[in-house]
Design a protein around this motif. Structure first.
Motif, PDB file in Angstrom:
ATOM      1  N   LYS A 176      43.689  41.170  -0.051  1.00  0.00           N
ATOM      2  CA  LYS A 176      42.336  40.924   0.043  1.00  0.00           C
ATOM      3  C   LYS A 176      41.722  42.495  -0.684  1.00  0.00           C
ATOM      4  O   LYS A 176      40.658  42.495  -0.658  1.00  0.00           O
ATOM      5  N   ILE A 177      42.528  43.164  -1.221  1.00  0.00           N
ATOM      6  CA  ILE A 177      42.242  44.457  -1.814  1.00  0.00           C
ATOM      7  C   ILE A 177      41.589  44.108  -3.236  1.00  0.00           C
ATOM      8  O   ILE A 177      42.039  43.403  -3.950  1.00  0.00           O
ATOM      9  N   ALA A 178      40.300  44.757  -3.497  1.00  0.00           N
ATOM     10  CA  ALA A 178      39.629  44.610  -4.834  1.00  0.00           C
ATOM     11  C   ALA A 178      40.415  45.153  -5.784  1.00  0.00           C
ATOM     12  O   ALA A 178      41.424  46.081  -5.864  1.00  0.00           O
ATOM     13  N   ARG A 179      40.309  44.579  -6.966  1.00  0.00           N
ATOM     14  CA  ARG A 179      41.143  45.015  -8.327  1.00  0.00           C
ATOM     15  C   ARG A 179      40.260  44.480  -9.439  1.00  0.00           C
ATOM     16  O   ARG A 179      39.380  43.739  -9.286  1.00  0.00           O
ATOM     17  N   VAL A 180      40.776  45.086 -10.461  1.00  0.00           N
ATOM     18  CA  VAL A 180      40.073  44.903 -11.933  1.00  0.00           C
ATOM     19  C   VAL A 180      41.016  44.411 -12.558  1.00  0.00           C
ATOM     20  O   VAL A 180      42.128  45.062 -12.918  1.00  0.00           O
ATOM     21  N   CYS A 181      40.625  43.241 -13.387  1.00  0.00           N
ATOM     22  CA  CYS A 181      41.841  43.047 -14.393  1.00  0.00           C
ATOM     23  C   CYS A 181      41.054  42.778 -15.768  1.00  0.00           C
ATOM     24  O   CYS A 181      39.848  42.505 -16.010  1.00  0.00           O
ATOM     25  N   THR A 241      49.585  50.123 -16.930  1.00  0.00           N
ATOM     26  CA  THR A 241      49.233  51.420 -16.606  1.00  0.00           C
ATOM     27  C   THR A 241      48.247  51.599 -15.404  1.00  0.00           C
ATOM     28  O   THR A 241      47.152  50.869 -15.629  1.00  0.00           O
ATOM     29  N   GLY A 242      48.388  52.489 -14.470  1.00  0.00           N
ATOM     30  CA  GLY A 242      47.432  52.603 -13.228  1.00  0.00           C
ATOM     31  C   GLY A 242      47.055  51.472 -12.486  1.00  0.00           C
ATOM     32  O   GLY A 242      45.980  51.256 -12.042  1.00  0.00           O
ATOM     33  N   ASN A 243      47.866  50.409 -12.353  1.00  0.00           N
ATOM     34  CA  ASN A 243      48.119  49.125 -11.559  1.00  0.00           C
ATOM     35  C   ASN A 243      47.144  48.042 -12.130  1.00  0.00           C
ATOM     36  O   ASN A 243      46.519  47.352 -11.344  1.00  0.00           O
ATOM     37  N   HIS A 244      46.449  48.584 -13.540  1.00  0.00           N
ATOM     38  CA  HIS A 244      45.705  47.513 -13.947  1.00  0.00           C
ATOM     39  C   HIS A 244      46.355  46.297 -14.407  1.00  0.00           C
ATOM     40  O   HIS A 244      47.588  46.221 -14.630  1.00  0.00           O
ATOM     41  N   ILE A 245      45.839  45.121 -14.166  1.00  0.00           N
ATOM     42  CA  ILE A 245      46.198  43.817 -14.486  1.00  0.00           C
ATOM     43  C   ILE A 245      45.703  43.175 -15.763  1.00  0.00           C
ATOM     44  O   ILE A 245      44.619  43.111 -16.114  1.00  0.00           O
ATOM     45  N   ASN A 263      34.891  36.363 -27.918  1.00  0.00           N
ATOM     46  CA  ASN A 263      34.749  35.830 -26.843  1.00  0.00           C
ATOM     47  C   ASN A 263      36.320  35.758 -26.212  1.00  0.00           C
ATOM     48  O   ASN A 263      36.548  34.947 -25.187  1.00  0.00           O
ATOM     49  N   ASN A 264      36.950  36.517 -26.842  1.00  0.00           N
ATOM     50  CA  ASN A 264      38.260  36.600 -26.333  1.00  0.00           C
ATOM     51  C   ASN A 264      39.029  37.449 -25.390  1.00  0.00           C
ATOM     52  O   ASN A 264      40.102  37.670 -25.140  1.00  0.00           O
ATOM     53  N   MET A 265      38.005  38.151 -24.929  1.00  0.00           N
ATOM     54  CA  MET A 265      38.289  39.062 -23.719  1.00  0.00           C
ATOM     55  C   MET A 265      37.278  39.386 -22.793  1.00  0.00           C
ATOM     56  O   MET A 265      36.202  39.272 -23.155  1.00  0.00           O
ATOM     57  N   HIS A 266      37.747  39.361 -21.391  1.00  0.00           N
ATOM     58  CA  HIS A 266      36.793  39.291 -20.418  1.00  0.00           C
ATOM     59  C   HIS A 266      37.139  40.376 -19.521  1.00  0.00           C
ATOM     60  O   HIS A 266      38.691  40.706 -19.229  1.00  0.00           O
ATOM     61  N   ILE A 267      36.467  41.268 -18.750  1.00  0.00           N
ATOM     62  CA  ILE A 267      36.674  42.131 -17.626  1.00  0.00           C
ATOM     63  C   ILE A 267      36.371  41.229 -16.354  1.00  0.00           C
ATOM     64  O   ILE A 267      35.569  40.698 -16.276  1.00  0.00           O
ATOM     65  N   CYS A 268      37.665  41.272 -15.774  1.00  0.00           N
ATOM     66  CA  CYS A 268      37.865  40.229 -14.513  1.00  0.00           C
ATOM     67  C   CYS A 268      37.483  41.170 -13.353  1.00  0.00           C
ATOM     68  O   CYS A 268      38.527  41.929 -13.148  1.00  0.00           O
ATOM     69  N   LEU A 269      36.782  41.177 -12.600  1.00  0.00           N
ATOM     70  CA  LEU A 269      36.321  41.903 -11.565  1.00  0.00           C
ATOM     71  C   LEU A 269      36.618  40.765 -10.220  1.00  0.00           C
ATOM     72  O   LEU A 269      36.197  39.661  -9.952  1.00  0.00           O
ATOM     73  N   GLU A 270      37.578  41.529  -9.270  1.00  0.00           N
ATOM     74  CA  GLU A 270      37.953  40.729  -7.872  1.00  0.00           C
ATOM     75  C   GLU A 270      37.511  41.527  -6.715  1.00  0.00           C
ATOM     76  O   GLU A 270      38.048  42.330  -6.148  1.00  0.00           O
ATOM     77  N   PRO A 271      36.255  41.175  -6.510  1.00  0.00           N
ATOM     78  CA  PRO A 271      35.923  42.176  -5.310  1.00  0.00           C
ATOM     79  C   PRO A 271      36.271  41.666  -3.864  1.00  0.00           C
ATOM     80  O   PRO A 271      37.012  40.735  -3.671  1.00  0.00           O
ATOM     81  N   GLU A 272      36.010  42.468  -2.608  1.00  0.00           N
ATOM     82  CA  GLU A 272      36.567  42.216  -1.460  1.00  0.00           C
ATOM     83  C   GLU A 272      35.679  41.270  -0.582  1.00  0.00           C
ATOM     84  O   GLU A 272      36.185  40.667   0.542  1.00  0.00           O
ATOM     85  N   PHE A 318      36.109  35.854  -6.534  1.00  0.00           N
ATOM     86  CA  PHE A 318      36.405  36.112  -5.085  1.00  0.00           C
ATOM     87  C   PHE A 318      37.164  34.877  -4.621  1.00  0.00           C
ATOM     88  O   PHE A 318      36.772  33.847  -4.585  1.00  0.00           O
ATOM     89  N   GLN A 319      38.095  35.235  -3.869  1.00  0.00           N
ATOM     90  CA  GLN A 319      39.107  34.332  -3.345  1.00  0.00           C
ATOM     91  C   GLN A 319      38.897  34.053  -1.885  1.00  0.00           C
ATOM     92  O   GLN A 319      38.885  34.862  -0.983  1.00  0.00           O
ATOM     93  N   HIS A 320      38.468  32.762  -1.576  1.00  0.00           N
ATOM     94  CA  HIS A 320      38.123  32.315  -0.445  1.00  0.00           C
ATOM     95  C   HIS A 320      39.176  32.359   0.742  1.00  0.00           C
ATOM     96  O   HIS A 320      39.016  32.904   1.878  1.00  0.00           O
ATOM     97  N   SER A 321      40.344  32.277   0.041  1.00  0.00           N
ATOM     98  CA  SER A 321      41.551  32.366   1.071  1.00  0.00           C
ATOM     99  C   SER A 321      41.743  33.718   1.724  1.00  0.00           C
ATOM    100  O   SER A 321      42.456  34.014   2.683  1.00  0.00           O
TER     101      SER A 321
END
Length: 323
Positions: A176-181, A241-245, A263-272, A318-321
């Motif tokens: 459930k930890i937020a991360r940035v990919c 590096t730095g646990n970035h995905i 359009n070939n790169m996105h910053i993906c935010l996965e909030p809590e 955001f993952q419902h699970s």
């Protein structure tokens, strides 16, 4: 994807019309966008092996969509949709004509009056289409040249587009930890690039490792994955590096994707939380361009995609699970 989606196609010779009812395994926002965004229409509207290319689109009442269908021999057949009424996310109607590349309507082929009604039913969206012709002769001419078969193939393209979009965004996050990919798209070089990154960062792939287009489950709802792309990369994740995905995928045109530099790169935010996902999407997309509104996806995520006012591409996932 649901393999039992309803599809009714009825020819009514008494009132010179065709009635089409079709279910889509996607929410209303996504289906409406697929029918009204020219970039997406270009990827599914023409039955294979034809292609669609939009010259201009002004989706508003009294506006029009000018496009051509291109044959494998590079022959162009121009068409124009003149919009009459638009009730956002509910319905729209238009007159469909064959024309030349400047939009001048010819008389070689009959025009038709389309009315498309969108109805959301949970995770399913129904489209009820009525196509009206001026006379029985026009109706019979359209049926004779294979309209049902061609339209069915186009709808299959849309199903495949939606499923591939969802599959590409299926994440493997287990906590459930937020991360940035950072999400990267490649033109067939994902595996080469990620093996290189793996060596440089001395890391290992996580999640399900390297997933390929050939791993997409077979379904009667869409054509089989073409042999030439089965070995291409569907999804891969690599900590750096730095646990970035870093996440990556190939973008084969055979699956309905159009990749260009920018359009070939996105910053993906996965909030809590879902609330934080909505906040990030709402605030970051101000004055930007939304390509996929926040919506519940069949793979268990609440997902959206856009470019911000500075042209930076973002994904919110955001993952419902994890709730």
């Amino acid at each position: 994807m649901n393999s039992n989606l309803n599809f009714d196609f009825t020819v009514n010779k008494e009132n010179n019309s065709i009635r089409i009812k079709r279910e889509f395994n996607a929410n209303l926002e996504l289906v409406w966008e697929a029918w009204t965004n020219p970039e997406i229409l270009d990827q599914w509207w023409a039955p294979k092996p034809y292609l669609t290319k939009t010259k201009s689109m002004d989706f508003r009442e009294n506006g029009s969509w000018l496009y051509c269908m291109i044959s494998p021999q590079d022959e162009k057949h121009w068409c124009k949709a003149d919009y009459i009424t638009i009730d956002p996310k509910n319905s729209y109607s238009y007159i469909d004509n064959f024309c030349d590349e400047n939009g001048n309507v010819g008389i070689k082929f009959p025009n038709s009056h389309w009315t498309n009604v969108f109805i959301e039913n949970g995770a399913i969206t129904n489209i009820d289409i009525t196509i009206q012709y001026e006379n029985l002769e026009d109706l019979e001419k359209v049926v004779e040249v294979g309209f049902r078969e061609g339209f069915s193939m186009a709808i299959d393209n849309l199903d495949q587009y939606l499923e591939a979009q969802f599959m590409l965004r299926q994440q493997n996050k287990s906590s459930k930890i937020a991360r940035v990919c950072t999400y990267l798209n490649f033109d067939g070089k994902t595996e080469e690039a990620f093996l290189y990154y793996k060596q440089v960062f001395q890391s290992e792939f996580i999640g399900k490792g390297i997933q390929r287009f050939g791993d997409i489950p077979a379904s009667s709802e869409h054509p089989p994955v073409a042999e030439e792309i089965k070995k291409m990369i569907l999804h891969v994740e690599l900590p750096i590096t730095g646990n970035h995905i870093l996440m990556g995928t190939d973008a084969p045109k055979e699956m309905g994707f159009s990749m260009t530099q920018g359009n070939n790169m996105h910053i993906c935010l996965e909030p809590e939380s879902r609330e934080e996902a909505d906040r990030l999407f709402r605030e970051l997309s101000v004055n930007g361009h939304v390509t996929m509104p926040m919506a519940d996806m069949f793979f268990g995520a609440y997902f959206g995609e856009f470019s911000d006012q500075y042209g930076i591409n973002w994904m919110i996932n955001f993952q419902h699970s994890n709730e």
